[in-house]
Design a protein around this motif. Structure first.
Motif, PDB file in Angstrom:
ATOM      1  N   TYR A  52       0.825  -1.214   0.000  1.00  0.00           N
ATOM      2  CA  TYR A  52       0.000   0.000   0.000  1.00  0.00           C
ATOM      3  C   TYR A  52       0.850   1.252   0.000  1.00  0.00           C
ATOM      4  O   TYR A  52       0.619   2.190  -0.774  1.00  0.00           O
ATOM      5  CB  TYR A  52      -0.935  -0.017   1.214  1.00  0.00           C
ATOM      6  N   TYR A  53       1.857   1.280   0.863  1.00  0.00           N
ATOM      7  CA  TYR A  53       2.708   2.473   0.943  1.00  0.00           C
ATOM      8  C   TYR A  53       3.591   2.624  -0.290  1.00  0.00           C
ATOM      9  O   TYR A  53       3.881   3.745  -0.718  1.00  0.00           O
ATOM     10  CB  TYR A  53       3.555   2.432   2.209  1.00  0.00           C
ATOM     11  N   GLU A 147       8.255   5.738   7.063  1.00  0.00           N
ATOM     12  CA  GLU A 147       9.137   6.737   6.468  1.00  0.00           C
ATOM     13  C   GLU A 147      10.318   6.084   5.777  1.00  0.00           C
ATOM     14  O   GLU A 147      10.728   6.497   4.681  1.00  0.00           O
ATOM     15  CB  GLU A 147       9.608   7.712   7.558  1.00  0.00           C
ATOM     16  N   MET A 148      10.873   5.046   6.400  1.00  0.00           N
ATOM     17  CA  MET A 148      11.982   4.321   5.790  1.00  0.00           C
ATOM     18  C   MET A 148      11.536   3.640   4.491  1.00  0.00           C
ATOM     19  O   MET A 148      12.272   3.625   3.490  1.00  0.00           O
ATOM     20  CB  MET A 148      12.523   3.285   6.775  1.00  0.00           C
ATOM     21  N   PHE A 153      11.864   3.449  -1.286  1.00  0.00           N
ATOM     22  CA  PHE A 153      11.238   3.376  -2.605  1.00  0.00           C
ATOM     23  C   PHE A 153      11.774   4.480  -3.507  1.00  0.00           C
ATOM     24  O   PHE A 153      12.090   4.241  -4.683  1.00  0.00           O
ATOM     25  CB  PHE A 153       9.722   3.496  -2.487  1.00  0.00           C
ATOM     26  N   ARG A 154      11.901   5.675  -2.973  1.00  0.00           N
ATOM     27  CA  ARG A 154      12.429   6.775  -3.778  1.00  0.00           C
ATOM     28  C   ARG A 154      13.882   6.510  -4.173  1.00  0.00           C
ATOM     29  O   ARG A 154      14.298   6.797  -5.301  1.00  0.00           O
ATOM     30  CB  ARG A 154      12.340   8.088  -3.002  1.00  0.00           C
ATOM     31  N   LEU A 163      19.305   9.163   0.284  1.00  0.00           N
ATOM     32  CA  LEU A 163      19.118   8.602   1.620  1.00  0.00           C
ATOM     33  C   LEU A 163      20.431   8.611   2.397  1.00  0.00           C
ATOM     34  O   LEU A 163      21.456   8.142   1.912  1.00  0.00           O
ATOM     35  CB  LEU A 163      18.578   7.178   1.515  1.00  0.00           C
ATOM     36  N   ILE A 164      20.390   9.168   3.618  1.00  0.00           N
ATOM     37  CA  ILE A 164      21.553   9.226   4.509  1.00  0.00           C
ATOM     38  C   ILE A 164      21.177   8.535   5.814  1.00  0.00           C
ATOM     39  O   ILE A 164      20.166   8.877   6.437  1.00  0.00           O
ATOM     40  CB  ILE A 164      21.981  10.678   4.790  1.00  0.00           C
ATOM     41  N   LEU A 165      21.969   7.568   6.231  1.00  0.00           N
ATOM     42  CA  LEU A 165      21.731   6.839   7.471  1.00  0.00           C
ATOM     43  C   LEU A 165      22.685   7.334   8.551  1.00  0.00           C
ATOM     44  O   LEU A 165      23.897   7.339   8.354  1.00  0.00           O
ATOM     45  CB  LEU A 165      21.920   5.339   7.256  1.00  0.00           C
TER      46      LEU A 165
END
Length: 229
Positions: A52-53, A147-148, A153-154, A163-165
């Motif tokens: 869904y997300y 959010e993750m 996905f992006r 993305l930065i972890l």
């Protein structure tokens, strides 16, 4: 064959619709559908929620692809409320006040009254980057997980460095086993560790600045974000 029979001899009972039988068949079909749906939801609810997300992210991405030429924020900060003190005490002053980046924080910048999922999607796709502030509490949070998922996905959809972890605590790899998405990301991407930067915090902030400036995955890999102090 009713040819030659009188009309009065016709058995009218054969023309009567058996309402009770139709109700029985209908209720049986409804019960089967409910039973199958219940079993599917019970055993596949996480996959269904994830799908869904992912669909929501795809829909938002397809609608707003033309509008993202100029992002409103430099980075959306995804964090658990238990780590809010570190975010406002350390992250915000260094990135916004010292380095001049514009951050999106859900407690400060989300629009009230709008569905939380829409706020999250707009924050992620309206920012050049997403900074995930990872802790044990973060991994256990349902909304942080959403959010993750959208940020991942992006990342995989656009194939860009978005993305930065940032790990607030050392979490053994064995403890990440239940969180397959995080473990999968760590296999492909470097990350920043706050505990390892205790004696050299300036290096940590410089590496984070470089990560915010980078534009491609190759550049991020070249910068070697993992702090080895």
């Amino acid at each position: 064959n009713c040819k030659g029979k009188k009309l009065l001899d016709l058995n009218v009972q054969s023309c009567v619709v058996d309402i009770s039988f139709i109700c029985f068949i209908s209720s049986t079909c409804v019960n089967i559908v409910i039973l199958v749906a219940s079993f599917t939801f019970h055993f596949s609810r996480f996959q269904l929620t994830y799908a869904y997300y992912i669909f929501l992210a795809w829909l938002y991405d397809s609608r707003n692809r033309q509008k993202r030429a100029a992002c409103r924020y430099d980075a959306f900060v995804s964090y658990n409320s238990h780590d809010e003190a570190w975010v406002y005490r350390e992250l915000v002053p260094h990135l916004e006040q010292d380095q001049g980046w514009r951050l999106c924080l859900h407690h400060r910048d989300f629009l009230p009254g709008k569905p939380i999922v829409e706020n999250i999607a707009e924050a992620i796709y309206g920012s050049r980057k997403t900074i995930c502030v990872v802790s044990r509490r973060y991994l256990q949070s349902e909304w942080c997980s959403k959010e993750m998922q959208l940020a991942s996905f992006r990342l995989f959809d656009e194939r860009e460095d978005v993305l930065i972890l940032v790990f607030l605590e050392d979490i053994p790899s064995s403890h990440l086993s239940p969180y397959y998405r995080m473990k999968r990301l760590l296999k492909r991407r470097s990350y920043l560790s706050w505990p390892r930067a205790a004696q050299h915090p300036q290096l940590f902030w410089e590496k984070l600045r470089q990560a915010l400036r980078s534009t491609t995955t190759e550049e991020e890999d070249r910068l070697r974000l993992t702090v080895t102090l």
